[in-house]
Design an enzyme around this catalytic site. Structure first.
Site, PDB file in Angstrom:
ATOM      1  N   GLU A  34      46.477 -69.139 -43.064  1.00 51.24           N
ATOM      2  CA  GLU A  34      45.664 -70.280 -42.855  1.00 51.24           C
ATOM      3  C   GLU A  34      45.520 -71.081 -44.291  1.00 51.24           C
ATOM      4  OE1 GLU A  34      43.902 -72.161 -40.555  1.00 51.24           O
ATOM      5  OE2 GLU A  34      43.806 -73.370 -42.220  1.00 51.24           O
ATOM      6  N   THR A  41      40.008 -76.770 -36.542  1.00 52.62           N
ATOM      7  CA  THR A  41      39.503 -78.027 -36.084  1.00 52.62           C
ATOM      8  C   THR A  41      38.209 -77.619 -35.279  1.00 52.62           C
ATOM      9  OG1 THR A  41      41.759 -78.808 -35.776  1.00 52.62           O
ATOM     10  CG2 THR A  41      39.905 -80.112 -34.804  1.00 52.62           C
ATOM     11  N   CYS A  42      38.180 -77.027 -34.417  1.00 45.69           N
ATOM     12  CA  CYS A  42      36.928 -76.832 -33.682  1.00 45.69           C
ATOM     13  C   CYS A  42      35.555 -76.617 -34.558  1.00 45.69           C
ATOM     14  CB  CYS A  42      36.935 -75.712 -32.682  1.00 45.69           C
ATOM     15  SG  CYS A  42      35.730 -75.217 -31.647  1.00 45.69           S
ATOM     16  N   CYS A  47      34.551 -79.715 -32.541  1.00 49.40           N
ATOM     17  CA  CYS A  47      33.349 -79.352 -31.591  1.00 49.40           C
ATOM     18  C   CYS A  47      32.159 -79.058 -32.133  1.00 49.40           C
ATOM     19  CB  CYS A  47      33.938 -78.302 -30.754  1.00 49.40           C
ATOM     20  SG  CYS A  47      35.719 -77.944 -30.400  1.00 49.40           S
ATOM     21  N   LYS A  50      30.426 -81.779 -34.527  1.00 46.34           N
ATOM     22  CA  LYS A  50      30.156 -82.999 -33.699  1.00 46.34           C
ATOM     23  C   LYS A  50      29.024 -82.714 -32.819  1.00 46.34           C
ATOM     24  CE  LYS A  50      32.232 -83.064 -29.583  1.00 46.34           C
ATOM     25  NZ  LYS A  50      33.091 -82.891 -28.634  1.00 46.34           N
ATOM     26  N   TYR A 177      37.879 -89.753 -25.663  1.00 44.93           N
ATOM     27  CA  TYR A 177      36.742 -88.976 -25.835  1.00 44.93           C
ATOM     28  C   TYR A 177      36.095 -88.910 -27.138  1.00 44.93           C
ATOM     29  CZ  TYR A 177      38.208 -84.277 -27.512  1.00 44.93           C
ATOM     30  OH  TYR A 177      38.523 -83.255 -28.105  1.00 44.93           O
ATOM     31  N   ILE A 178      36.892 -88.939 -28.150  1.00 47.44           N
ATOM     32  CA  ILE A 178      36.369 -88.624 -29.500  1.00 47.44           C
ATOM     33  C   ILE A 178      35.822 -90.200 -30.096  1.00 47.44           C
ATOM     34  CG2 ILE A 178      37.074 -88.477 -32.010  1.00 47.44           C
ATOM     35  CD1 ILE A 178      39.020 -86.033 -30.911  1.00 47.44           C
ATOM     36  N   GLU A 181      32.406 -90.500 -28.143  1.00 48.74           N
ATOM     37  CA  GLU A 181      31.528 -89.563 -28.573  1.00 48.74           C
ATOM     38  C   GLU A 181      30.728 -90.061 -29.894  1.00 48.74           C
ATOM     39  OE1 GLU A 181      33.001 -85.283 -26.619  1.00 48.74           O
ATOM     40  OE2 GLU A 181      33.543 -85.877 -28.611  1.00 48.74           O
ATOM     41  N   ARG A 198      41.750-101.116 -26.547  1.00 45.79           N
ATOM     42  CA  ARG A 198      42.771-101.928 -26.081  1.00 45.79           C
ATOM     43  C   ARG A 198      42.995-102.194 -24.365  1.00 45.79           C
ATOM     44  NH1 ARG A 198      48.139 -98.803 -27.938  1.00 45.79           N
ATOM     45  NH2 ARG A 198      47.723 -97.120 -26.619  1.00 45.79           N
ATOM     46  N   ASP A 336      46.700 -76.571 -29.555  1.00 47.97           N
ATOM     47  CA  ASP A 336      46.893 -78.168 -29.681  1.00 47.97           C
ATOM     48  C   ASP A 336      48.339 -78.461 -30.031  1.00 47.97           C
ATOM     49  OD1 ASP A 336      44.279 -78.110 -29.129  1.00 47.97           O
ATOM     50  OD2 ASP A 336      43.839 -79.495 -30.932  1.00 47.97           O
ATOM     51  N   HIS A 468      14.769 -77.823  -6.608  1.00 52.07           N
ATOM     52  CA  HIS A 468      14.010 -79.019  -6.691  1.00 52.07           C
ATOM     53  C   HIS A 468      12.670 -78.791  -7.715  1.00 52.07           C
ATOM     54  CE1 HIS A 468      12.655 -82.744  -5.113  1.00 52.07           C
ATOM     55  NE2 HIS A 468      11.372 -82.169  -4.995  1.00 52.07           N
ATOM     56  N   GLU A 473      20.600 -81.255  -8.133  1.00 52.21           N
ATOM     57  CA  GLU A 473      20.139 -80.983  -6.554  1.00 52.21           C
ATOM     58  C   GLU A 473      21.076 -81.620  -5.747  1.00 52.21           C
ATOM     59  OE1 GLU A 473      16.298 -81.582  -4.673  1.00 52.21           O
ATOM     60  OE2 GLU A 473      15.743 -82.238  -6.731  1.00 52.21           O
TER      61      GLU A 473
HETATM   62  P1  FAD Z   1      43.192 -75.836 -34.730  1.00 49.76           P
HETATM   63  O1  FAD Z   1      41.875 -75.245 -34.477  1.00 49.76           O
HETATM   64  O2  FAD Z   1      43.394 -76.991 -34.980  1.00 49.76           O
HETATM   65  O3  FAD Z   1      43.659 -74.687 -35.788  1.00 49.76           O
HETATM   66  C1  FAD Z   1      44.859 -74.819 -36.342  1.00 49.76           C
HETATM   67  C2  FAD Z   1      44.715 -74.192 -38.081  1.00 49.76           C
HETATM   68  O4  FAD Z   1      45.996 -74.038 -38.433  1.00 49.76           O
HETATM   69  C3  FAD Z   1      44.008 -75.216 -38.986  1.00 49.76           C
HETATM   70  O5  FAD Z   1      42.872 -74.445 -39.553  1.00 49.76           O
HETATM   71  C4  FAD Z   1      44.995 -75.701 -39.859  1.00 49.76           C
HETATM   72  O6  FAD Z   1      44.348 -75.481 -41.319  1.00 49.76           O
HETATM   73  C5  FAD Z   1      45.937 -74.585 -39.775  1.00 49.76           C
HETATM   74  N1  FAD Z   1      47.382 -74.655 -40.235  1.00 49.76           N
HETATM   75  C6  FAD Z   1      48.152 -75.907 -39.801  1.00 49.76           C
HETATM   76  N2  FAD Z   1      49.356 -75.606 -40.224  1.00 49.76           N
HETATM   77  C7  FAD Z   1      49.450 -74.466 -41.035  1.00 49.76           C
HETATM   78  C8  FAD Z   1      50.232 -73.777 -41.559  1.00 49.76           C
HETATM   79  N3  FAD Z   1      51.587 -74.447 -41.865  1.00 49.76           N
HETATM   80  N4  FAD Z   1      50.080 -72.801 -42.368  1.00 49.76           N
HETATM   81  C9  FAD Z   1      49.044 -72.410 -42.418  1.00 49.76           C
HETATM   82  N5  FAD Z   1      48.055 -72.644 -41.579  1.00 49.76           N
HETATM   83  C10 FAD Z   1      48.107 -74.082 -40.987  1.00 49.76           C
HETATM   84  N6  FAD Z   1      37.585 -79.228 -27.615  1.00 49.76           N
HETATM   85  C11 FAD Z   1      36.694 -78.818 -26.955  1.00 49.76           C
HETATM   86  O7  FAD Z   1      37.076 -77.779 -26.176  1.00 49.76           O
HETATM   87  N7  FAD Z   1      35.366 -79.368 -26.993  1.00 49.76           N
HETATM   88  C12 FAD Z   1      35.086 -80.207 -27.986  1.00 49.76           C
HETATM   89  O8  FAD Z   1      33.826 -80.741 -27.496  1.00 49.76           O
HETATM   90  C13 FAD Z   1      35.867 -80.655 -28.726  1.00 49.76           C
HETATM   91  N8  FAD Z   1      35.524 -81.694 -29.532  1.00 49.76           N
HETATM   92  C14 FAD Z   1      36.304 -82.043 -30.539  1.00 49.76           C
HETATM   93  C15 FAD Z   1      36.171 -82.901 -31.387  1.00 49.76           C
HETATM   94  C16 FAD Z   1      36.993 -83.444 -32.396  1.00 49.76           C
HETATM   95  C17 FAD Z   1      36.359 -84.496 -33.280  1.00 49.76           C
HETATM   96  C18 FAD Z   1      38.280 -83.024 -32.705  1.00 49.76           C
HETATM   97  C19 FAD Z   1      39.253 -83.476 -33.623  1.00 49.76           C
HETATM   98  C20 FAD Z   1      38.526 -81.953 -31.478  1.00 49.76           C
HETATM   99  C21 FAD Z   1      37.792 -81.451 -30.605  1.00 49.76           C
HETATM  100  N9  FAD Z   1      38.024 -80.518 -29.616  1.00 49.76           N
HETATM  101  C22 FAD Z   1      37.349 -80.321 -28.799  1.00 49.76           C
HETATM  102  C23 FAD Z   1      39.497 -79.908 -29.769  1.00 49.76           C
HETATM  103  C24 FAD Z   1      39.457 -78.572 -30.286  1.00 49.76           C
HETATM  104  O9  FAD Z   1      38.799 -78.638 -31.706  1.00 49.76           O
HETATM  105  C25 FAD Z   1      40.831 -78.179 -30.344  1.00 49.76           C
HETATM  106  O10 FAD Z   1      41.550 -78.184 -28.823  1.00 49.76           O
HETATM  107  C26 FAD Z   1      41.109 -76.680 -30.923  1.00 49.76           C
HETATM  108  O11 FAD Z   1      40.458 -76.766 -32.091  1.00 49.76           O
HETATM  109  C27 FAD Z   1      42.542 -76.317 -30.977  1.00 49.76           C
HETATM  110  O12 FAD Z   1      42.655 -75.036 -31.608  1.00 49.76           O
HETATM  111  P2  FAD Z   1      44.174 -74.519 -32.277  1.00 49.76           P
HETATM  112  O13 FAD Z   1      43.881 -73.295 -32.386  1.00 49.76           O
HETATM  113  O14 FAD Z   1      45.329 -75.188 -31.257  1.00 49.76           O
HETATM  114  O15 FAD Z   1      44.080 -75.566 -33.450  1.00 49.76           O
END
Ligand code: FAD
Length: 485
Positions: A34, A41-42, A47, A50, A177-178, A181, A198, A336, A468, A473
């Site tokens: 990592e 991200t989450c 998530c 947020k 959605y972002i 929200e 747009r 993602d 109810h 409901e």
């Molecule tokens: P990530 O969680 O993005 O993890 C990828 C990791 O890889 C990161 O930590 C990054 O640092 C690391 N990385 C990248 N490249 C390298 C590399 N070359 N070497 C080593 N490490 C690396 N989803 C929901 O279900 N509900 C929600 O309410 C929701 N809200 C969101 C709100 C926002 C503002 C955002 C941006 C996203 C939201 N999401 C939500 C989406 C959700 O966060 C992602 O779908 C989820 O985190 C994807 O998980 P992942 O494991 O694919 O990647």
């Protein structure tokens, strides 16, 4: 050939951590790299922070409602520093939890950036090279700014969590959605929010009626939402711009003002300064901050992917089959970075299916059908299955729909409306889609999602006795279709 590891996971986010942990618990020798913070991200910039911000912003309406119920209560000031300090403590705690989950499962962690050297070798930014029988790429995505001059002046979602103070005014660009929200969050926290999108309506891809009600509610809540409008030009707000544009008719109409924005972000330079913006409708305004919520791209750059034969799609995503396998048999990708359904529970599911397929001898395709999801606007949207527009393209449907003022806020004299909608197949009677716009719709749709996933018919819903008095409901009491299509 002997490898250092059975599995090397690149990325410690939702998908990567789950896959690494479950594979290791099953006896595989696993390592994970990592480059930033564990949880991805989450947990760190999606998530979790947020949702905590949504909670913070919702208290804004509590006193007026409470007053209507007889309470003597008034709204004090919101202390961003206090909240963000606590938020950061919580994120630190969660990051620690993620690190420990890996450690306690026997996964070896590398705090490093990783890239591929060949089909079985990973190079780390620490200079080390390690080999693995299988490599799993779970690198997620990143927010993108539009390709226009001065776009660097705008913030993206990652920045919001690092604000040193709240701007007085913000322009949010985007209708996904972002964007929606954060419009609700910042508006609730007392920021003057203008939003340009747009397209003709926000939340493209969701049910039209639901989108309409959310847009209406956002405006009622005070968000200055402009559809069919985009940003044309932006520049640092010089004395010139402020003087010539602050207080013009268009400013007043757009509700924007130039506040004391300097220093919004630590070390961001120009990104924390007020920005002058010209819109496609000709309006010129100065905002304390501009926030681009204009999409996310997969993290695939400079990872050696194409060099080893991994196929990359049009949006930079890793192309995988239904088992998350790439064009290189030893390399898989989830979450993602594959740009399938970019949601945390989906990345986790894909991680689990990968482990079943590769380590448990049970080839498991990922099921992307009927995924319930929520949009945490105010009110929330909870949705599962097809929108009315999608469904009627496929087959004749009945549409059951009701919209009303819920008891709690109606009593307080508020205009808030909620919506409950079912799309039903005329032929099979199955509920093809369920859409709810209401407070806590995310909680409701999780449960409705089970019924829809099980293939429940409209008659199954009808057979269920109502709870109810609740808003939900209505989902079992709608007797007559509003229309057929
Ligand atoms: P990530 O969680 O993005 O993890 C990828 C990791 O890889 C990161 O930590 C990054 O640092 C690391 N990385 C990248 N490249 C390298 C590399 N070359 N070497 C080593 N490490 C690396 N989803 C929901 O279900 N509900 C929600 O309410 C929701 N809200 C969101 C709100 C926002 C503002 C955002 C941006 C996203 C939201 N999401 C939500 C989406 C959700 O966060 C992602 O779908 C989820 O985190 C994807 O998980 P992942 O494991 O694919 O990647």
């Amino acid at each position: 050939m002997a490898f250092d590891y059975d599995l090397f996971v690149i990325g410690g986010g939702s998908g990567g951590v789950r896959a690494a942990r479950v594979a290791a618990q099953g006896g595989a020798k696993v390592a994970l790299a990592e480059e930033d913070r564990y949880g991805g991200t989450c947990v760190i910039r999606g998530c979790v922070p947020k949702k905590l911000m949504v909670f913070a912003s919702e208290f804004a309406s509590t006193p007026t409602e409470a007053q209507a119920y007889g309470w003597d209560m008034s709204l004090g000031d919101f202390d961003w520093q206090k909240f963000s300090g606590k938020l950061n403590e919580e994120l630190d705690r969660l990051e620690g939890v993620y690190r420990n989950l890996l450690k306690n499962s026997g996964v070896e962690s590398f705090d490093a950036r990783a890239r591929l050297k060949d089909a079985h070798t990973v190079e780390l930014s620490t200079g080390e090279s390690v080999t693995a029988k299988h490599i799993l790429i779970a690198t997620g995505g990143h927010p993108v700014r539009p390709d226009m001059p001065n776009a660097h002046l705008g913030m993206v979602s990652d920045d919001i969590f690092h604000l040193k103070k709240l701007p007085k005014s913000v322009l949010i660009i985007g209708g996904g959605y972002i964007a929606c929200e954060f419009a609700g969050i910042l508006n609730g926290l007392g920021v003057e929010v203008t939003q340009y999108y747009r397209g003709a309506q926000i939340l493209r891809g969701f049910d039209d009626e639901a989108r309409g009600l959310i847009a209406e509610s956002m405006r009622e809540n005070g968000i200055n939402l402009h559809l069919g409008t985009n940003i044309l030009e932006m520049a640092p707000a010089s004395a010139d711009h402020s003087a010539s544009h602050a207080g013009t008719a268009s400013d007043a109409a757009m509700g924007a003002s130039a506040g004391d924005a300097a220093d919004l972000l630590p070390g961001a330079g120009a990104r924390g300064e007020p920005v002058w913006v010209k819109a496609t409708n000709g309006a010129e305004n100065v905002f304390d901050a501009v926030f681009f919520a204009t999409g996310r791209d997969p993290n695939t750059a400079d990872m050696g992917l194409e060099e080893v034969g991994v196929e990359i799609g049009r949006r930079g995503e890793i192309v995988v089959d239904e088992y998350s396998q790439t064009a290189v048999p030893s390399i898989y990708a989830i979450g993602d970075v594959t740009n399938r359904v970019a949601l945390t529970p989906v990345a986790i599911r894909e991680g689990m299916a990968f482990v079943d397929t590769v380590f448990n001898g049970t080839p498991t395709p990922v099921d992307h059908d009927l995924i319930p999801s929520a949009v945490f606007t105010q009110p929330e949207l909870g949705t599962v299955g097809m929108s009315e527009e999608e469904a009627r393209e496929q087959e004749p449907v009945e549409v059951y729909c009701t919209s009303f003022r819920p008891m709690r806020t109606a009593f307080a004299g508020k205009p808030d409306r909620v919506l409950f909608k079912l799309i039903v197949s005329e032929k099979t009677r199955k509920v093809l889609g369920c859409h709810i716009v209401a407070p806590s719709a995310g909680e409701m749709i999780q449960l409705a999602g089970i019924a829809v996933k099980m293939g429940a018919t409209k008659e199954d819903f009808d057979r269920t006795v109502a709870v109810h008095p609740t808003m939900s409901e209505e989902i079992v009491t709608m007797k007559t279709p509003m229309r057929t299509a």
